[in-house]
Each structure stands twice: as structure tokens, then as C-alpha cells.
Design an enzyme around this catalytic site. Structure first.
Site: not given
Ligand SMILES: [Zn+2]
Length: 265
Positions: A57-58, A110, A114, A208
Site C-alpha cells: 500500500d501507499d 487506495h 489516503h 507498505h
Molecule cells: Zn495505506
């Protein structure tokens, strides 16, 4: 005689159909709406035996390429849930994102910034999703159909908005490498090493791509370890049998562009 029987049975069927109507309309109008509104499915774990899905993620962020190369080298597939503007601006990583897409990894949304989607109005959630979809369209010519909620927070309203926009699934996880909460490399290693003894299998693991140790230490050890244990390392869509053809992971909308002044975060 035959006609009469047919007439009678048709009449009975019609009567039963009419009788069944009040049962669906007996709830209050609001309850009726809630029941009928489609909601995106939420997945917590894999369903295909012997498969594992590492999710990241991210991103995109500065170690994206290195992570994808590591996965490619090991014949593993990853799932990347991208922000529009978080650690990096999605438009600044267009070439890397295209390479990741072409290598058969899953790319999902996503949110743009965020955001905790359970704290947003419907309108603001639409905006968060729409901006990522626009970036995917410009960079790849596709709209993402899979999503991961930031912080793992999702509610009924958000599931309805995701369904309205055509999303096919929201992925949570059954194991967390702990990288985003400062867990050590050795803690993350244990998640992978102990998988066959301690954790339910198959599994969906949260990582991540924005932590150097995840990309440079944890994943290079985790991949051969999971393969040694016999796992097939696939995308989240494949570990859930949602389609092994990457064509079904996106809506193809066309409009892929070369970089221009509209590519701004
Ligand atoms: Zn995230």
C-alpha cells in the site's frame, strides 16, 4: 379442460406473485433502500488453496521499481494499492506504474490522499475515488476495479459508493507485516517464516512499499521462504479466484496519454 387448468394455474401463480409483494415492501422505505443498494464485497483472506498474496500500500514511492524487480526475479506477483498523492505523486511514477502493469501485477486504488473513507461525505468519497481513476485512465487507459481502504476502515455507505462506481472488491488482510507501525524486520520475518505453523493459510498479507526495510530486507527474504513452503505467490484477485486474466481486473476505458499539463497532483 386443458385450457381451464392452465388458466387456473396461471391465476394461482399471479395471485402468489401479488401475495409476495407486501413481504418485500413491509419494511420501512429506508430499510428497503438499504437492502437493495449493492455493496462492494469485502475480502479478508484468500480462498485458493496454497496461494498467498503479498499486498503493498501507499505507493507509488521511490522503491517501487526495486520492489517490482524483486517480485519479477522470483516469479512472484504482487498487488499494489496506489494513492494519488501521498508519499509520491502518482503522475511522477507513470513509467514505473506502466511497467508494473505490464508485468502482470495487480494495481488497485487506495484513495487519492489516503483518507479515512468512513469520515468522508459521499461526495468527498466520490472525489477521492474519481481522481485516482482519472490518473489510472491517463497513465494506463484503465479504471481500477479493486480497492483497499486506508487504515482498513470501511462502512456500509462506503461499500455502496464503491459499488456505484463499479468496484468489484475491497481487500482487507489476514496478516500485517507491521511495517507501518514500526515493527522490526525480525517481526515481519516471523510473519512469513511462521506462516505454515502459526497462521491460517492461505493468506493475504499487508505491507507498505514506502518503507525501505520492507523493500530491501523483508520482501527479499519472504519470497523465497514462502516459495520454500510451497506457496504460489499470486495477486489478491488470483488468491480469491476473482480472475487469473488481468483483463478482468480493470475496466478498459482507453484514453491513455503522454504526459501533459493536466498530470498534476
Ligand atoms: Zn495505506
Amino acid at each position: 379442460m386443458f385450457i381451464t387448468k392452465t388458466f387456473i394455474s396461471t391465476s394461482i401463480a399471479l395471485a402468489l406473485a401479488c401475495l409476495s409483494l407486501p413481504s418485500t415492501s413491509s419494511a420501512s422505505p429506508l430499510e428497503g433502500l438499504a437492502t437493495r443498494s449493492p455493496k462492494v464485497k469485502v475480502y479478508h483472506t484468500c480462498s485458493v488453496s496454497g496461494s498467498a498474496a503479498l499486498t503493498f500500500d501507499d505507493g507509488p514511492y521511490k522503491w517501487h521499481d526495486q520492489l517490482v524487480n524483486e517480485l519479477n526475479k522470483k516469479g512472484a506477483k504482487g498487488s499494489f494499492f496506489l494513492n494519488g498523492n501521498n508519499y509520491g505523486c502518482i503522475y511522477d511514477y507513470a513509467e514505473q506504474i506502466r511497467d508494473t502493469y505490464n508485468s502482470g501485477h495487480l494495481l488497485g486504488s487506495h484513495t487519492w490522499s489516503h483518507a479515512d473513507i468512513t469520515q468522508l461525505s459521499r461526495r468527498d468519497l466520490h472525489t477521492e475515488l474519481s481522481k485516482v481513476e482519472t490518473a489510472f485512465k491517463k497513465i494506463l487507459g484503465v479504471k481500477p476495479l479493486y480497492f483497499r481502504p486506508p487504515f482498513g476502515n470501511i462502512n456500509t455507505e462506503a461499500r455502496e459508493v464503491l459499488a456505484e462506481r463499479g468496484y468489484q472488491g475491497a481487500f482487507l488482510w489476514d496478516q500485517d507485516s507491521g511495517d507501518s507501525v514500526g515493527k522490526s524486520i525480525s517481526y515481519s520475518d516471523k510473519i512469513y517464516r511462521k506462516t505454515s505453523n502459526t497462521f491460517p493459510t492461505p493468506h493475504l498479507v499487508l505491507n507498505h512499499e514506502t518503507y525501505k526495510t520492507t523493500v530491501k530486507d523483508v520482501v527479499p527474504q519472504a519470497l523465497p521462504e514462502l516459495q520454500r513452503q510451497g506457496y504460489s505467490l499470486v495477486t489478491a484477485t488470483e488468491c480469491l479466484d476473482l480472475g487469473d486474466d488481468s483483463g478482468s481486473w480493470y475496466e478498459h476505458v482507453g484514453g491513455r496519454e503522454e504526459r501533459n499539463d493536466s498530470w498534476q497532483c
